[in-house]
Design a protein around this motif. Structure first.
Motif, mmCIF file in Angstrom:
data_model
loop_
_atom_site.group_PDB
_atom_site.id
_atom_site.type_symbol
_atom_site.label_atom_id
_atom_site.label_comp_id
_atom_site.label_asym_id
_atom_site.label_seq_id
_atom_site.Cartn_x
_atom_site.Cartn_y
_atom_site.Cartn_z
ATOM 1 N N GLY B 69 12.278 -7.042 13.261
ATOM 2 C CA GLY B 69 12.749 -8.424 13.397
ATOM 3 C C GLY B 69 12.381 -9.001 14.744
ATOM 4 N N LEU B 70 13.416 -9.433 15.461
ATOM 5 C CA LEU B 70 13.163 -10.086 16.737
ATOM 6 C C LEU B 70 13.323 -9.132 17.922
ATOM 7 C CD1 LEU B 70 15.062 -13.442 16.049
ATOM 8 C CD2 LEU B 70 12.591 -13.169 16.248
ATOM 9 N N ASP B 71 13.504 -7.858 17.639
ATOM 10 C CA ASP B 71 13.713 -6.894 18.728
ATOM 11 C C ASP B 71 12.453 -6.725 19.575
ATOM 12 O OD1 ASP B 71 16.139 -6.578 17.660
ATOM 13 O OD2 ASP B 71 15.972 -4.440 17.181
ATOM 14 N N VAL B 72 12.608 -6.796 20.879
ATOM 15 C CA VAL B 72 11.483 -6.493 21.777
ATOM 16 C C VAL B 72 11.973 -5.603 22.919
ATOM 17 C CG1 VAL B 72 9.939 -8.461 21.389
ATOM 18 C CG2 VAL B 72 11.865 -8.718 22.956
ATOM 19 N N ARG B 73 11.051 -4.795 23.417
ATOM 20 C CA ARG B 73 11.289 -4.008 24.618
ATOM 21 C C ARG B 73 10.116 -4.252 25.546
ATOM 22 N NH1 ARG B 73 13.759 1.164 24.055
ATOM 23 N NH2 ARG B 73 15.119 1.254 22.246
ATOM 24 N N PHE B 74 10.416 -4.392 26.801
ATOM 25 C CA PHE B 74 9.341 -4.539 27.788
ATOM 26 C C PHE B 74 9.880 -4.143 29.146
ATOM 27 C CE2 PHE B 74 11.415 -8.601 27.036
ATOM 28 C CZ PHE B 74 11.773 -9.023 28.303
ATOM 29 N N SER B 82 10.513 -1.629 39.035
ATOM 30 C CA SER B 82 10.498 -2.142 37.670
ATOM 31 C C SER B 82 11.748 -1.685 36.933
ATOM 32 C CB SER B 82 9.236 -1.677 36.945
ATOM 33 O OG SER B 82 9.219 -0.279 36.867
ATOM 34 N N VAL B 83 12.118 -2.477 35.919
ATOM 35 C CA VAL B 83 13.329 -2.217 35.150
ATOM 36 C C VAL B 83 13.006 -2.420 33.668
ATOM 37 C CG1 VAL B 83 15.631 -3.136 34.607
ATOM 38 C CG2 VAL B 83 14.918 -2.922 36.986
ATOM 39 N N PRO B 84 13.392 -1.461 32.777
ATOM 40 C CA PRO B 84 13.167 -1.662 31.349
ATOM 41 C C PRO B 84 14.171 -2.666 30.777
ATOM 42 C CG PRO B 84 14.238 0.441 31.738
ATOM 43 C CD PRO B 84 13.948 -0.135 33.088
ATOM 44 N N VAL B 85 13.697 -3.492 29.845
ATOM 45 C CA VAL B 85 14.531 -4.547 29.268
ATOM 46 C C VAL B 85 14.484 -4.450 27.750
ATOM 47 C CG1 VAL B 85 14.880 -7.048 29.052
ATOM 48 C CG2 VAL B 85 14.067 -6.100 31.212
ATOM 49 N N ARG B 86 15.630 -4.662 27.093
ATOM 50 C CA ARG B 86 15.676 -4.751 25.644
ATOM 51 C C ARG B 86 16.269 -6.107 25.278
ATOM 52 N NH1 ARG B 86 19.035 -0.082 23.414
ATOM 53 N NH2 ARG B 86 17.654 1.128 24.735
ATOM 54 N N TYR B 87 15.701 -6.738 24.262
ATOM 55 C CA TYR B 87 16.149 -8.085 23.905
ATOM 56 C C TYR B 87 15.944 -8.314 22.429
ATOM 57 C CZ TYR B 87 16.014 -13.252 23.664
ATOM 58 O OH TYR B 87 16.221 -14.561 23.338
ATOM 59 N N SER B 88 16.844 -9.087 21.830
ATOM 60 C CA SER B 88 16.673 -9.463 20.439
ATOM 61 C C SER B 88 16.954 -10.951 20.319
ATOM 62 C CB SER B 88 17.647 -8.676 19.556
ATOM 63 O OG SER B 88 17.480 -9.079 18.219
ATOM 64 N N ILE B 90 14.929 -15.217 20.164
ATOM 65 C CA ILE B 90 13.724 -16.045 20.225
ATOM 66 C C ILE B 90 13.196 -16.063 21.657
ATOM 67 C CG2 ILE B 90 12.851 -18.391 19.928
ATOM 68 C CD1 ILE B 90 15.105 -18.675 17.779
ATOM 69 N N LEU B 91 11.898 -15.850 21.793
ATOM 70 C CA LEU B 91 11.272 -15.856 23.110
ATOM 71 C C LEU B 91 10.613 -17.209 23.346
ATOM 72 C CD1 LEU B 91 9.694 -12.326 22.850
ATOM 73 C CD2 LEU B 91 11.377 -13.014 24.559
#
Lengths: 40, 165, 248
Positions: B69-74, B82-88, B90-91
């Motif tokens: 779906g809309l899940d992203v990791r970057f 640097s820091v890992p980010v998780r988001y779900s 609309i970008l």
């Protein structure tokens, strides 16, 4: 306008309206002042 | 002094006084005026865990992974950390690898930043696509300089941390 | 030189001077605005990153730059009004406020319309946006304060003090993007050194900034004229003007 037309035209339209108001407002106030002057 | 000179002095003193007061106030509250924390701040643990904060940095090239779906990791980075980010969700249109972003969310127990809003932060450079292509060939990276203002200072001292309570 | 300065401050003299110069200022403003807007909307290439959305720069940056310049002008007029008790400066002060306020509104609204598609939000409370909103409240404060007074001279002097106190916000708006981190990007053209914009995009932008500035100069001149007419109503020169200009 690559899909951004409402934002671009909205911005220019709004700015044009505000500029027109800046032209019209002092003009109409001047007319009112001078008309009041005539009535006295 | 004539009356006029007195008024002149009063106006000058007023401007100077307000200016000094503003400078002092803004120096004291500098970190409250900052819109986001940088990865350097987060890595230095200058931010209390679990607090809702904003994190600003560049999306590191090659780290963007799209899930279901809309899940992203970057990964978001400034010039140093640097820091890992998780988001779900609309970008923004400008979101892409190498782009500056500001994410709102919390640092999870695993050190991953859980974002619930992601905004794009573009830089102040404007150029036609042809010119950009040439520049990309030469350098190809967005500047991390925009994210080089850590809220807590570049090397946060341990002594800084209690003030965060 | 001082006699000329005193003559300039005389209401009928300044009124006639403004009457002669305002139309030219208006024409020059329209030419530059047309150049800037058409150049920006039609001839400038789209941005490599923001595509056509970047064209909002041609209304946003001029309005924002002018909103700051006009506040500075207003504060300077306020200082002259307080120190030299000059009536003309009082008129410039109260005439600048509504024009400056309207440009601040344009900067904020076009900024929101730019923020939504590019940043992903209409508004954030970062240092730049917040301080520009404070600028709007300062302008509105001057307008409201002037209206609260029956005596225009006392009102203008109170406004002058507010304008002078508020001038501290001008450098805050301008340097907010350098002093603090913010969502808003740094300055593109209003800075020392090389502008961060390609030349063919920059030229219409400079034209639009100059055109907006001249247009505001026109609007302020007209408002100063009105303020002079209003304050001097009933005097001989205003009556002569009324007779001399039928149909206006």
């Amino acid at each position: 306008m690559s899909g951004y037309a409402p934002y671009v035209w909205g911005s220019f339209g709004f700015t044009a309206m505000v500029l027109a108001w800046n032209w019209w407002a002092p003009r109409s106030r001047r007319r009112r002042i001078l008309e009041a002057e005539l009535d006295e | 002094m004539t009356k006029r000179q007195q008024r002149m002095t009063a106006v000058a003193a007023l401007v100077l006084g307000i200016g000094v007061a503003a400078a002092l106030a803004f120096t004291a509250f500098r970190k409250n005026m900052m819109y986001f924390y940088t990865p350097t701040d987060l890595v230095a643990q200058a931010v209390p865990a679990g607090a809702k904060i904003r994190l600003g940095g560049l999306v590191v090239a090659g780290t963007l992974q799209r899930g279901e779906g809309l899940d992203v990791r970057f990964t978001v980075a400034d010039c140093e950390q640097s820091v890992p980010v998780r988001y779900s969700g609309i970008l923004p249109d400008l979101f892409r690898e190498g782009q500056g972003i500001v994410a709102t969310g919390r640092v999870g127990p695993d050190g991953v930043f859980m974002a619930d809003e992601v905004l794009a932060k573009h830089d102040e450079n404007y150029m036609p696509p042809e010119l950009a292509e040439k520049l990309v060939a030469a350098d190809g990276r967005h500047s991390c300089a925009e994210f080089s203002r850590p809220v807590m200072g570049r090397r946060p001292a341990i002594a800084d941390r209690p003030s965060q309570s | 030189m001082w006699t000329w300065f005193h003559r300039l401050a005389s209401p009928p003299f300044f009124f006639r001077l403004a009457e002669r110069w305002a139309p030219w200022l208006g024409v020059a403003a329209l030419v530059l605005l047309a150049w800037g807007w058409i150049g920006g909307l039609v001839f400038a290439p789209p941005d490599y990153q923001q595509k056509d959305a970047f064209r909002i720069i041609y209304v946003h940056v001029p309005a924002a730059a002018v909103s700051l310049s006009l506040y500075t002008l207003m504060a300077l007029a306020g200082a002259v009004a307080v120190i030299w008790r000059m009536k003309l400066a009082e008129c410039v002060l109260v005439a600048t406020a509504p024009v400056g306020a309207s440009m601040t509104v344009v900067a904020l609204v076009t900024g929101m319309l730019w923020g939504k598609p590019m940043w992903g939000t209409y508004w954030v409370w970062d240092a730049r946006l917040t301080s520009e909103l404070v600028l709007l409240f300062l302008y509105l404060g001057v307008i409201g304060l002037y209206r609260a007074f029956d005596d225009p001279r006392a009102g203008a002097r109170a406004c002058a003090l507010l304008a002078i106190v508020g001038v501290v916000n001008v450098p805050i708006v301008k340097y907010s993007v350098e002093w603090w981190n913010s969502l808003h990007q740094g300055s593109t053209i209003m800075k020392l050194g090389k502008p961060s914009i390609a030349l063919e995009m920059a030229i219409p932008l400079y034209a639009a900034v100059a055109g907006t500035l001249l247009f505001c100069g026109y609007a302020i001149l007209r408002r100063v004229q009105n303020e002079l007419l209003w304050r001097e109503r009933g005097t001989q020169w205003v009556r002569e003007l009324r007779v001399g200009e039928p149909g206006r």
